[in-house]
Design a protein around this motif. Structure first.
Motif, PDB file in Angstrom:
ATOM      1  N   ASP A   1     117.610  -0.490  24.731  1.00  0.00           N
ATOM      2  CA  ASP A   1     116.651   0.350  23.839  1.00  0.00           C
ATOM      3  C   ASP A   1     115.564  -0.495  23.612  1.00  0.00           C
ATOM      4  N   ASN A   2     115.185  -1.497  23.988  1.00  0.00           N
ATOM      5  CA  ASN A   2     113.963  -2.359  23.714  1.00  0.00           C
ATOM      6  C   ASN A   2     113.706  -3.096  24.916  1.00  0.00           C
ATOM      7  N   HIS A   3     112.594  -2.935  25.753  1.00  0.00           N
ATOM      8  CA  HIS A   3     112.181  -3.570  26.863  1.00  0.00           C
ATOM      9  C   HIS A   3     111.065  -4.577  26.517  1.00  0.00           C
ATOM     10  N   SER A   4     110.759  -4.653  25.348  1.00  0.00           N
ATOM     11  CA  SER A   4     109.757  -5.647  24.790  1.00  0.00           C
ATOM     12  C   SER A   4     110.483  -6.834  24.337  1.00  0.00           C
TER      13      SER A   4
ATOM     14  N   GLY B   1     102.217  -1.202  23.372  1.00  0.00           N
ATOM     15  CA  GLY B   1     103.615  -0.798  23.341  1.00  0.00           C
ATOM     16  C   GLY B   1     103.986   0.470  24.246  1.00  0.00           C
TER      17      GLY B   1
ATOM     18  N   ARG C   1     110.570   4.453  31.223  1.00  0.00           N
ATOM     19  CA  ARG C   1     110.163   3.386  31.859  1.00  0.00           C
ATOM     20  C   ARG C   1     111.151   2.449  32.111  1.00  0.00           C
TER      21      ARG C   1
ATOM     22  N   ASN D   1     104.005  -7.967  19.871  1.00  0.00           N
ATOM     23  CA  ASN D   1     103.972  -6.692  19.817  1.00  0.00           C
ATOM     24  C   ASN D   1     103.146  -6.344  18.608  1.00  0.00           C
TER      25      ASN D   1
ATOM     26  N   ASN E   1     107.008   2.115  26.312  1.00  0.00           N
ATOM     27  CA  ASN E   1     107.775   3.215  25.596  1.00  0.00           C
ATOM     28  C   ASN E   1     107.229   4.575  25.937  1.00  0.00           C
ATOM     29  N   PRO E   2     107.977   5.584  25.918  1.00  0.00           N
ATOM     30  CA  PRO E   2     109.319   5.491  25.645  1.00  0.00           C
ATOM     31  C   PRO E   2     110.239   4.945  26.830  1.00  0.00           C
ATOM     32  N   VAL E   3     111.010   4.174  26.303  1.00  0.00           N
ATOM     33  CA  VAL E   3     112.074   3.214  27.373  1.00  0.00           C
ATOM     34  C   VAL E   3     112.453   4.344  28.390  1.00  0.00           C
TER      35      VAL E   3
END
Length: 393
Positions: free
Chosen positions: A369-372, A137, A146, A155, A141-143
């Motif tokens: 908010d979510n790069h995964s 993760g 990154r 995940n 994270n934190p986005v």
């Protein structure tokens, strides 16, 4: 020639000439036929070479498919490959080299968690979109810190939730845990204990293995001595198979569970006996030949499975993540647009951040908010039967 015919011919030639010139001067924008250059930093030698080879094969197959499809509007994907030797320092040197190459649109990194986390600062400073196939993760994270890093891999929280559901379904109350001695292994242990706390499952003992460990009998012995109802193996694929054999040698007769990071070859080879009836949480693509292709997405996954198997003689579970990474970058490059022949990495990053597709791995959704991107719905339960993985249901 009569005067009428002569005048008509002259007018026709003039009209054609005007049309031709007008098309050159006033027509649509010049078509961009420049290559989409994607760099790949992979573990092609060293401890993680098995997975790195699968990633390379998947990238090359997907490149060939895209280039033959005509779907890129006259453009072609080019791959630049570098071996990081399963070493984070070598990986960082590769990332610096790729970042400085103005032809490179984006980077795909392999499954090395330490490599991806170690590259975060360089990727952000050089503002080059990067999709890591690592699971930790901390890669994304934190986005806010990154912005140029993305990842495509199951995940830890989703894996832990899926494993807990299956453990509870089988009325398992106690487990022993063998995890990798890295950020992802620690993240997994935390996620499992959090999920277990909700349903009353107890971790009796926990052991870890370094990435270079090939002798796991000591760890297996400690797990078996605690007499748990089940043993969970949370390690890369090569170690997972070594661990299953070590647990078997310790005369363990309970249930064996593996998280998604343990997914490797479809056929279990020398580990077939020790892994028989083991449960693996992973994506459906691994066993898509067990699935009826009722949707275009499932049909595409089946075709990918068949194409990969036909070219390479077998299938590796993680191959689809690499293929999806290439597809995401190519799609984003076409959507980003920009001046012909120029690479606009910032524009590409912005498009990647809102990308959505039903990929070969399953549903993928990126957000600011979510790069995964891999969704929890992509995970399913597989069972080892007769030397290969099968769909549990």
């Amino acid at each position: 020639m009569t005067p009428f015919r002569s005048a008509t011919a002259t007018a026709l030639v003039s009209t054609l000439l005007a049309t031709t010139l007008g098309g050159c001067q006033f027509g649509g924008e010049e078509q961009d036929t420049s290559p989409i250059v994607i760099a790949a930093d992979l573990e092609l030698s060293g401890a993680a070479a098995g997975v790195g080879k699968a990633y390379r094969q998947a990238l090359e197959l997907k490149r060939d498919q895209l280039n033959a499809s005509g779907a890129l509007n006259g453009r072609k994907v080019e791959l630049l490959l570098k071996d990081n030797r399963s070493d984070a320092s070598e990986s960082l040197r590769n990332i610096v080299d790729f970042s400085n190459d103005k032809r490179v649109t984006a980077i795909v990194m392999g499954g090395c968690n330490e490599c991806a986390v170690g590259a975060v600062r360089t990727v952000n400073e050089n503002r080059i979109p990067t999709i890591a196939l690592a699971a930790a993760g901390a890669v994304v994270n934190p986005v806010a810190e990154r912005r140029y890093m993305f990842k495509l891999a199951p995940n830890a929280a989703d894996n832990a939730a899926a494993l807990t559901v299956e453990l509870r379904r089988r009325n398992i109350d106690t487990v022993g845990l063998l995890r990798s001695d890295d950020a992802y292994g620690q993240e997994g242990a935390t996620a499992l204990r959090r999920e277990f706390g909700k349903v009353g499952i107890q971790v009796l003992t926990e052991a870890s293995a370094r990435g270079t460990d090939t002798e796991l009998d000591g760890q297996a012995g400690r797990l078996v001595a605690a007499d748990p109802d089940a043993v969970i193996i949370w390690t890369p694929p090569e170690q997972a198979m070594l661990a299953s054999s070590a647990v078997k040698r310790a005369d363990y007769t309970g249930s064996l569970f593996l998280d998604a990071s343990a997914a490797g070859d479809l056929f279990l080879g020398s580990a077939a006996r020790s892994a028989e009836r083991a449960t693996l949480v992973f994506t459906q693509t691994m066993v898509i030949d067990d699935v009826i292709a009722t949707t275009p997405a499932k049909a595409a996954r089946r075709q990918w499975f068949q194409d990969y198997t036909a070219r390479y003689g077998g299938y590796h579970g993680s191959a689809s993540f690499a293929a999806d990474a290439i597809q995401l970058i190519a799609d984003a490059e076409l959507r980003a647009g920009g001046p012909v022949g120029e690479v606009d990495r910032d524009r590409l990053r912005d498009v990647l951040e809102t990308s959505q597709m039903d990929g070969l791995s399953g549903p993928i959704r990126m957000t600011p908010d979510n790069h995964s991107g891999l969704m929890p719905q992509a995970l399913t339960t597989l069972i080892a039967r007769n030397g290969r993985w099968r769909l549990a249901s």
